[in-house]
Design a protein around this motif. Sequence first.
Motif, short mmCIF file in Angstrom:
data_model
loop_
_atom_site.label_atom_id
_atom_site.label_comp_id
_atom_site.label_asym_id
_atom_site.label_seq_id
_atom_site.Cartn_x
_atom_site.Cartn_y
_atom_site.Cartn_z
N ALA A 293 -10.04 -8.38 -18.31
CA ALA A 293 -10.10 -8.86 -19.69
C ALA A 293 -9.06 -8.08 -20.48
N LEU A 294 -8.05 -8.76 -20.97
CA LEU A 294 -6.97 -8.10 -21.69
C LEU A 294 -7.46 -7.45 -22.97
N SER A 295 -6.90 -6.30 -23.31
CA SER A 295 -7.28 -5.60 -24.53
C SER A 295 -6.91 -6.41 -25.77
N LYS A 296 -5.77 -7.08 -25.73
CA LYS A 296 -5.30 -7.87 -26.88
C LYS A 296 -6.12 -9.15 -27.05
N ASP A 297 -6.61 -9.72 -25.94
CA ASP A 297 -7.36 -10.98 -25.98
C ASP A 297 -8.50 -10.90 -24.98
N PRO A 298 -9.65 -10.31 -25.37
CA PRO A 298 -10.75 -10.09 -24.43
C PRO A 298 -11.35 -11.37 -23.85
N ASP A 299 -11.12 -12.51 -24.49
CA ASP A 299 -11.66 -13.78 -23.98
C ASP A 299 -10.88 -14.30 -22.78
N THR A 300 -9.66 -13.80 -22.58
CA THR A 300 -8.83 -14.22 -21.46
C THR A 300 -9.16 -13.37 -20.24
N LEU A 301 -9.61 -14.03 -19.18
CA LEU A 301 -9.95 -13.33 -17.94
C LEU A 301 -8.90 -13.68 -16.89
N LEU A 302 -8.30 -12.65 -16.31
CA LEU A 302 -7.20 -12.85 -15.36
C LEU A 302 -7.55 -12.31 -13.98
N ARG A 303 -6.93 -12.92 -12.96
CA ARG A 303 -7.06 -12.46 -11.58
C ARG A 303 -5.75 -11.79 -11.20
N LEU A 304 -5.82 -10.80 -10.31
CA LEU A 304 -4.63 -10.06 -9.88
C LEU A 304 -4.34 -10.33 -8.42
N THR A 305 -3.07 -10.48 -8.10
CA THR A 305 -2.65 -10.66 -6.72
C THR A 305 -1.35 -9.92 -6.47
N ARG A 306 -1.18 -9.45 -5.25
CA ARG A 306 0.08 -8.79 -4.88
C ARG A 306 1.11 -9.81 -4.40
N ALA A 307 0.68 -11.02 -4.13
CA ALA A 307 1.55 -12.06 -3.56
C ALA A 307 2.71 -12.40 -4.48
N ARG A 308 3.79 -12.85 -3.88
CA ARG A 308 4.95 -13.30 -4.64
C ARG A 308 5.22 -14.79 -4.41
N ARG A 309 4.33 -15.43 -3.65
CA ARG A 309 4.41 -16.88 -3.41
C ARG A 309 3.10 -17.50 -3.90
N GLU A 310 3.21 -18.62 -4.58
CA GLU A 310 2.03 -19.25 -5.16
C GLU A 310 1.01 -19.64 -4.10
N SER A 311 1.48 -20.00 -2.92
CA SER A 311 0.58 -20.41 -1.85
C SER A 311 -0.25 -19.24 -1.30
N GLU A 312 0.13 -18.00 -1.61
CA GLU A 312 -0.55 -16.82 -1.08
C GLU A 312 -1.38 -16.08 -2.13
N PHE A 313 -1.51 -16.63 -3.34
CA PHE A 313 -2.20 -15.94 -4.42
C PHE A 313 -3.61 -15.54 -4.03
N GLU A 314 -4.42 -16.47 -3.54
CA GLU A 314 -5.82 -16.16 -3.24
C GLU A 314 -5.97 -15.21 -2.06
N SER A 315 -5.12 -15.35 -1.05
CA SER A 315 -5.26 -14.50 0.13
C SER A 315 -4.86 -13.05 -0.14
N ASP A 316 -3.97 -12.81 -1.10
CA ASP A 316 -3.54 -11.45 -1.43
C ASP A 316 -4.15 -10.94 -2.74
N GLN A 317 -5.28 -11.51 -3.13
CA GLN A 317 -5.93 -11.11 -4.37
C GLN A 317 -6.40 -9.66 -4.29
N ILE A 318 -6.25 -8.92 -5.38
CA ILE A 318 -6.65 -7.51 -5.44
C ILE A 318 -8.13 -7.43 -5.80
N ASN A 319 -8.88 -6.66 -5.01
CA ASN A 319 -10.30 -6.45 -5.27
C ASN A 319 -10.44 -5.43 -6.40
N LEU A 320 -11.02 -5.86 -7.51
CA LEU A 320 -11.12 -5.01 -8.69
C LEU A 320 -12.46 -4.28 -8.81
#
Length: 118
Positions: A44-71
């Motif tokens: 949840a961003l400090s500037k906009d707490p209503d926006t929830l984002l997912r993090l990934t190390r991937a650099r290709r859109e097809s790999e976003f979910e498989s390289d997601q960072i466990n928070l």
Amino acid sequence: MLEQPSDRAKRLHVDEKKSSALLEKKNEVFVGKVVLADGAYRLALSKDPDTLLRLTRARRESEFESDQINLRKYYEKVITVNGTRQDEWIWGADITGQFVPPGGPTGPNMNAPKPTRQ
């Protein structure tokens, strides 16, 4: 005469999809708190707490979910992340720091509830 792949695509009027192509990175710094929302850990961003984002190390859109960072280990902590935002994702993400209030516990939060979904 041999037909080239590009000639075939032109002849058949087919557009080739490049979903696995490397994305162009525009580094930004994001600061926010890790929260548990709908059974999954999100930033949840400090500037906009209503926006929830997912993090990934991937650099290709097809790999976003498989390289997601466990928070999970950052649950209820404020972290800084370098990466590029695209829709609900921060891709090419690197967690560069975490803020712990004075006297607060350090290290991973092993008491965080288990996520019910990714």
